[in-house]
Design a protein around this motif. Structure first.
Motif, PDB file in Angstrom:
ATOM      1  N   CYS A   1       2.030  -6.701  -5.601  1.00  0.00           N
ATOM      2  CA  CYS A   1       2.321  -7.580  -4.460  1.00  0.00           C
ATOM      3  C   CYS A   1       1.143  -7.765  -3.521  1.00  0.00           C
ATOM      4  O   CYS A   1       1.185  -8.637  -2.654  1.00  0.00           O
ATOM      5  CB  CYS A   1       3.514  -7.035  -3.681  1.00  0.00           C
ATOM      6  SG  CYS A   1       3.202  -5.459  -2.848  1.00  0.00           S
TER       7      CYS A   1
ATOM      8  N   ARG B   1      -0.858  -7.824  -0.403  1.00  0.00           N
ATOM      9  CA  ARG B   1      -0.417  -7.763   0.996  1.00  0.00           C
ATOM     10  C   ARG B   1       0.961  -8.383   1.208  1.00  0.00           C
ATOM     11  O   ARG B   1       1.428  -8.481   2.341  1.00  0.00           O
ATOM     12  CB  ARG B   1      -1.433  -8.454   1.908  1.00  0.00           C
ATOM     13  CG  ARG B   1      -2.762  -7.747   1.902  1.00  0.00           C
ATOM     14  CD  ARG B   1      -3.766  -8.144   2.949  1.00  0.00           C
ATOM     15  NE  ARG B   1      -3.455  -9.270   3.810  1.00  0.00           N
ATOM     16  CZ  ARG B   1      -4.150  -9.539   4.917  1.00  0.00           C
ATOM     17  NH1 ARG B   1      -5.171  -8.753   5.263  1.00  0.00           N
ATOM     18  NH2 ARG B   1      -3.856 -10.586   5.647  1.00  0.00           N
ATOM     19  N   GLY B   2       1.600  -8.814   0.126  1.00  0.00           N
ATOM     20  CA  GLY B   2       2.941  -9.367   0.254  1.00  0.00           C
ATOM     21  C   GLY B   2       2.969 -10.867   0.423  1.00  0.00           C
ATOM     22  O   GLY B   2       3.882 -11.414   1.061  1.00  0.00           O
TER      23      GLY B   2
ATOM     24  N   GLY C   1       8.038  -4.375  -2.731  1.00  0.00           N
ATOM     25  CA  GLY C   1       6.693  -4.693  -3.177  1.00  0.00           C
ATOM     26  C   GLY C   1       5.992  -3.454  -3.685  1.00  0.00           C
ATOM     27  O   GLY C   1       6.059  -2.390  -3.051  1.00  0.00           O
TER      28      GLY C   1
ATOM     29  N   ASP D   1       2.260  -1.965  -5.355  1.00  0.00           N
ATOM     30  CA  ASP D   1       0.850  -2.247  -5.601  1.00  0.00           C
ATOM     31  C   ASP D   1       0.103  -0.934  -5.807  1.00  0.00           C
ATOM     32  O   ASP D   1       0.506   0.111  -5.299  1.00  0.00           O
ATOM     33  CB  ASP D   1       0.238  -3.021  -4.426  1.00  0.00           C
ATOM     34  CG  ASP D   1      -1.035  -3.756  -4.825  1.00  0.00           C
ATOM     35  OD1 ASP D   1      -0.924  -4.915  -5.267  1.00  0.00           O
ATOM     36  OD2 ASP D   1      -2.125  -3.181  -4.708  1.00  0.00           O
TER      37      ASP D   1
ATOM     38  N   LEU E   1      -1.166  -2.573   0.777  1.00  0.00           N
ATOM     39  CA  LEU E   1       0.191  -2.477   1.307  1.00  0.00           C
ATOM     40  C   LEU E   1       0.172  -2.329   2.826  1.00  0.00           C
ATOM     41  O   LEU E   1       0.947  -2.970   3.543  1.00  0.00           O
ATOM     42  CB  LEU E   1       0.923  -1.305   0.670  1.00  0.00           C
ATOM     43  CG  LEU E   1       1.148  -1.391  -0.851  1.00  0.00           C
ATOM     44  CD1 LEU E   1       1.690  -0.064  -1.376  1.00  0.00           C
ATOM     45  CD2 LEU E   1       2.096  -2.525  -1.201  1.00  0.00           C
TER      46      LEU E   1
ATOM     47  N   ARG F   1       1.503  -5.072   6.332  1.00  0.00           N
ATOM     48  CA  ARG F   1       2.572  -4.764   7.267  1.00  0.00           C
ATOM     49  C   ARG F   1       2.303  -5.429   8.612  1.00  0.00           C
ATOM     50  O   ARG F   1       1.188  -5.415   9.118  1.00  0.00           O
ATOM     51  CB  ARG F   1       2.706  -3.253   7.457  1.00  0.00           C
ATOM     52  CG  ARG F   1       3.247  -2.527   6.235  1.00  0.00           C
ATOM     53  CD  ARG F   1       3.564  -1.072   6.573  1.00  0.00           C
ATOM     54  NE  ARG F   1       4.165  -0.393   5.443  1.00  0.00           N
ATOM     55  CZ  ARG F   1       3.486   0.331   4.553  1.00  0.00           C
ATOM     56  NH1 ARG F   1       2.179   0.456   4.681  1.00  0.00           N
ATOM     57  NH2 ARG F   1       4.102   0.919   3.545  1.00  0.00           N
TER      58      ARG F   1
ATOM     59  N   ARG G   1       7.647  -1.205   0.700  1.00  0.00           N
ATOM     60  CA  ARG G   1       6.354  -1.248   0.014  1.00  0.00           C
ATOM     61  C   ARG G   1       6.072   0.100  -0.639  1.00  0.00           C
ATOM     62  O   ARG G   1       6.151   1.137   0.019  1.00  0.00           O
ATOM     63  CB  ARG G   1       5.227  -1.608   0.979  1.00  0.00           C
ATOM     64  CG  ARG G   1       5.287  -3.054   1.486  1.00  0.00           C
ATOM     65  CD  ARG G   1       4.295  -3.269   2.621  1.00  0.00           C
ATOM     66  NE  ARG G   1       4.102  -4.671   2.938  1.00  0.00           N
ATOM     67  CZ  ARG G   1       4.871  -5.384   3.757  1.00  0.00           C
ATOM     68  NH1 ARG G   1       5.905  -4.794   4.348  1.00  0.00           N
ATOM     69  NH2 ARG G   1       4.623  -6.654   3.995  1.00  0.00           N
TER      70      ARG G   1
END
Length: 292
Positions: free
Chosen positions: A55, A57-58, A75, A77, A83, A87, A107
């Protein structure tokens, strides 16, 4: 595919290094994500839980959340820095009151080939441009199949063999300068081998153009997309090698621009009901007659 080609630690280092500024360099990833999201228009599914593999940074969260507002998002990673960078920080008063994170995706920093999730715990696995960073896609695909519930969907994109063909051709020093990229048909076979049903694969070619060679390299670095193969050059590339590659790339200039080709492969497949028990015995189902 043989193992031992990708430097997994280098992949993590590359993406951790650019985590703080990744939002300025991930335009290609976001464009592929947009095209993947459009493909969901033709999918009849209302997932309760979605797992985003790789993912970063999403970047896919907002689109998935808008389409499936009732779904829980997870998510995963390899890079904790990615990660953390994704946020949204809370103000002090939010932290004091314990608010501001409700509904935020969970995450997890973990390996796609060893998912810290229970079997049949997700209705959709979403994977945008992850597989070519793995030494072998099969363990990750097998794990995706394990965590999907029966009737669940895997949606993926990855890069195919024509990706960055110009960059490979420009260097003639015997080292790897791009990742290995699996063929679309091989990926389809892998999905079937991992137990998925009805895989659908397609591809398109996206060509980015640049004013100069260094601008193209800068974009790759900003996206964390520099080569992480074990066969890459581990020392500094000499000036002569750079100048030779730059001159060779210049020979590919068309209409005043330098091309960078990306072969984007899209795929989706479903988790069907098992036909065998884990010990190999056949499962026979009898549908009960409908009343009335």
């Amino acid at each position: 595919m043989n193992s031992g080609f990708v430097d997994r630690q280098q992949v993590g280092r590359r993406f951790s290094r650019v985590a703080a500024t990744y939002g300025e360099g991930d335009f290609f990833v976001r464009e592929v994500d947009r095209r993947m999201q459009e493909r969901l228009d033709y999918v009849n599914l209302q997932p309760k839980r979605i797992l985003d593999l790789g993912c970063s940074r999403g970047g896919s969260f907002s689109g998935l959340a808008a389409r499936y507002p009732a779904a829980d998002l997870i998510g995963l990673d390899i890079s904790p820095a990615m990660l953390a960078a994704g946020r949204t920080p809370r103000a002090n008063w939010q932290r004091w009151l314990g608010i501001g994170r409700n509904g935020d995706p969970l995450r997890l920093a973990a390996d796609a080939a060893n998912l810290p999730l229970a079997s049949r715990s997700a209705a959709m696995v979403w994977s945008n441009l992850l597989l070519h960073w793995l030494d072998d896609p099969i363990p990750a695909l097998a794990e995706a199949h394990r965590v999907l519930e029966v009737g669940g969907l895997l949606m993926l994109s990855t890069l195919g063999p024509d990706t960055l063909r110009e960059l490979r051709a420009a260097f003639a020093d015997g080292y790897a300068h791009t990742q290995r990229f699996a063929d679309m048909h091989d990926l389809g076979d892998m999905l079937v081998g991992c137990g998925f049903a009805d895989p659908v694969m397609d591809m398109e070619v996206i060509t980015l153009t640049y004013d100069d060679f260094d601008a193209m390299l800068a974009d790759l670095r900003a996206a964390g997309s520099a080569c992480a193969m074990k066969a890459r050059r581990h020392g500094l590339t000499g000036r002569n090698a750079w100048e030779t590659a730059r001159a060779a790339y210049e020979g590919m200039r068309r209409e005043g621009r330098l091309p960078a080709t990306f072969e984007v492969i899209y795929g989706h497949a479903w988790k069907a009901a098992p036909k065998q028990t884990p010990d190999g015995r056949a499962i026979v189902r009898f549908d009960l007659p409908r009343k009335g």
